[in-house]
Write an enzyme that holds these catalytic residues in place. Structure first.
Site, PDB file in Angstrom:
ATOM      1  N   TYR A   1     -11.079   8.692  -9.924  1.00  0.00           N
ATOM      2  CA  TYR A   1      -9.299   8.560  -9.787  1.00  0.00           C
ATOM      3  C   TYR A   1      -9.357  10.461 -10.842  1.00  0.00           C
ATOM      4  CZ  TYR A   1      -4.752   7.321 -10.439  1.00  0.00           C
ATOM      5  OH  TYR A   1      -3.550   7.683 -10.847  1.00  0.00           O
TER       6      TYR A   1
ATOM      7  N   LYS B   1      -9.834  10.748  -5.608  1.00  0.00           N
ATOM      8  CA  LYS B   1      -8.624  10.712  -5.929  1.00  0.00           C
ATOM      9  C   LYS B   1      -7.667  11.322  -7.459  1.00  0.00           C
ATOM     10  CE  LYS B   1      -3.766   7.655  -6.904  1.00  0.00           C
ATOM     11  NZ  LYS B   1      -3.080   9.347  -7.255  1.00  0.00           N
TER      12      LYS B   1
END
Lengths: 253, 253, 253, 253
Positions: free
Chosen positions: B141, B171
């Site tokens: 992330y 992400k």
């Protein structure tokens, strides 16, 4: 909290760990002996940056505090515990635990993922957590290099106002000594400074910090051995000369 | 993890809370219905930034994931869970739990108090945590605005190399689309991009992101309603014109 | 300034220099030929970041602008000159000179030593300088990565209001495309965007930039050759499909 | 440069200006009288941050230096001039001029638009400029809050090595006193520190700075009046007690 008067050198303790990363509680008794008997250090700061508190789980942090309190019984004067973490749920739980098991004071860092966007938002957080700490003194742990908060300590102090009855001062881990002095000389308010930048301890003391919280043991050559240091700092609060004489010619002490 | 193929709009879910800050699990069933039936969104991202995961305790995060999985059974295609937090102990525990209860994939942010000082240190952390996630796909992330990590995603990808067998992609919550494209076009390596900046979703898709993970519902005017959006994105991967026609004149779709 | 309509690819020119660092004006004629005849580029941006304008003296910057104008007579459509520097005295002098010698427009960066501390302070600076530029169109050169200004372009646009009558738009050298779109879609106001991040040119165009100002020649693989690019951009303003078809399969163009 | 021995309080002078922003040379004689006769300050730092040097043109900076030298003849001991600016052409010209008109030393900031990306690149710049300053002592003006350079002074000192024969030390305008002390105690090398953060002057002196360069006059309550200060600092180098006694109870001096 009226009897909380932190002075001199306070050891920010490392957390003993095993090779696999598990906490090693069995070394803590020896660590206390080393601090008290070898160096005359009788106050400690547990689960702080040096102790890697924010890398540990809530359960590990609780066990550590209990182990330090147990090993330090009748030997340590002050056991301060850092309860700061990103989860407010965890932070409150650690505050409550600190009071229940008999810590001397709690220190709180700011959440580091969702950082407060204003000084007031930070104060709201400290206030909510401090409500769980009963009558314990509350220390805000000011360390912008890690917290990434852009607010000066003197601005935070202003925002605190009277909102946190047990607020006692800052663990001040920043090099801005002008900001430090603004905190200490705010009219009508007593705010203690526990200085946290080992590398410029003496200037921090010169500006009026009443204690130094730094990693211990330390290889830092600018850091006097604890016994000298403790004496130095205590003396300093009454007579600055001795401190500086020491700094100029340490062998004369 | 070969069947993990995230496409289209993925809802980063809010965490329902009561007035006192407690998690409110009772609303999650309705939330799933809203996503699936009103908007055709069938993949979700739980306990992320939108869901305030890092403000919650480990126990709360576990309960939430279980509630989403339970409410989403037979209705949701992918339930991805963010397990990132500052404590490596907690992070490992959440990874293990995610696999045990049947999440589709785990996303990991970096510790935000003690930030890795090099890309390799970051990879060591991701690797250690991912070992606890069994066969689940691993998503890093990437959100520098909150993590304060100064490394580009393409630099992190290089450092990952072959060290994390189940690594599937990023992400990607940053505006640097050049960096995004470097990740996707690295020779001999497949790295998926799930774009995370809602405000510039369309450019992110244009650069090749295969899914968009954004807060849902959203008041953002640049964000199409999910049904249109989902179709838009799916179409886009085959025929860019439809997407842009839509952007130019949404009423014609 | 009503006839100032910058479109397509604009070359941010390098400044030819001798081995000792002196400006080499003798190469400029050839450079214009290269741009116009080899690549169909007919607008240039002189003394910008690519041209190292802020490293040059006022005298050097004037001579360069004059040389470009002279070499470009009847061949170049627009010659925009960056007049930004830290000294407001110099900046005003360069503005006046630009008008006198016939530049098409001036671009202004912010002083980089004493940076404006508020958007209004920045606007005061731009306004004071623009008064010296007569009727020339004024472009604010937004490049936070070098200026270190923390203000969004959309915030600056708001602060500009009606204070700078000849303000025409931004050379926008930032990756925040949401901010870019806020500038272009502000109700009741026309603000052109000349996009400046070569590496994500296409997304910038997709968001609505009407021209791209980038270093030329460039080794950047994401940058189409100027002839294709120019056509691409011009087409794009009427029909987005052609642009993306090109992006998907450049050989088909 | 062997006779360059800067001590005590050095006034960073403001630049007198007219309402329209023009430099007002007619006030400089009075300013010197104020410094020397009212405050006993006999060394000045011209065209620095306080003097807004980087906002002025080369011609204005030259005229100012000449005016200060002329007004200070037989009255001022040291006239140091800041020649830093973004244009290397201008910087060299100002270095040459400083020597020709008889300045005592030159101080150099880093270019602030195109900042050096490595310590070595910075040293290349200082070296190239210092070659134009003849035998004048060279001071690097370390002010990261404005220069945005991320390098420590001690790292820069290492990169300087023996490359700049007339290098004499730093105008050190940063709060990192540990970095300051590393510069002063580097084995086998003499590097003077002229401290530049008015607000923490005393700690800077305590760490070993041999002079303080600060804006003068100043409303800063932490700044002693110049006469006291000068005495304080001179005394301090021999006997620290007097300095601190003064700090504790200024009325006793």
């Amino acid at each position: 909290m009226d009897q909380f008067d932190l002075q001199g050198i306070v050891a920010a303790t490392f957390t003993p760990m095993k090779a696999n990363g598990d906490v090693n509680l069995s070394l803590i008794g020896k660590y206390v002996t080393y601090l008290v008997e070898n160096h005359g250090v009788t106050s400690i700061f547990v689960n702080g940056t040096t102790g890697e508190g924010e890398s540990l789980s809530v359960a590990e942090r609780k066990k550590l505090l209990e182990a330090w309190l147990s090993a330090g019984r009748d030997r340590l004067k002050h056991v301060i515990v850092n309860i700061g973490c990103s989860s407010i749920t965890d932070c409150k739980e650690l505050a409550k635990h600190a009071e229940q098991v008999g810590a001397s004071a709690v220190a709180i860092t700011t959440p580091s993922y969702f950082r407060p966007s204003t000084p007031d938002a930070l104060v709201d957080f400290i206030q909510a957590v401090s409500l769980e700490a009963g009558s314990l003194p509350i220390i805000y742990y000011h360390i912008p290099v890690l917290s990434h908060l852009p607010f000066l300590a003197s601005t935070i102090l202003e925002a605190i106002g009277d909102k946190i009855p047990n607020f006692t001062g800052f663990k001040f881990s920043d090099m801005n000594l002008f900001d430090a002095s603004l905190c200490m000389h705010k009219p009508g308010k007593r705010c203690s400074l526990y200085y946290g930048c080992d590398e410029q301890l003496l200037p921090g003391m010169l500006m009026g910090a009443q204690a130094a919280i730094g990693r211990f043991p330390s290889k830092n050559v600018y850091r006097p051995s604890a016994k000298q240091g403790d004496r130095m700092v205590l003396k300093f609060t009454r007579s600055p000369q001795s401190c500086l004489l020491w700094f100029e010619s340490p062998t004369q002490l």
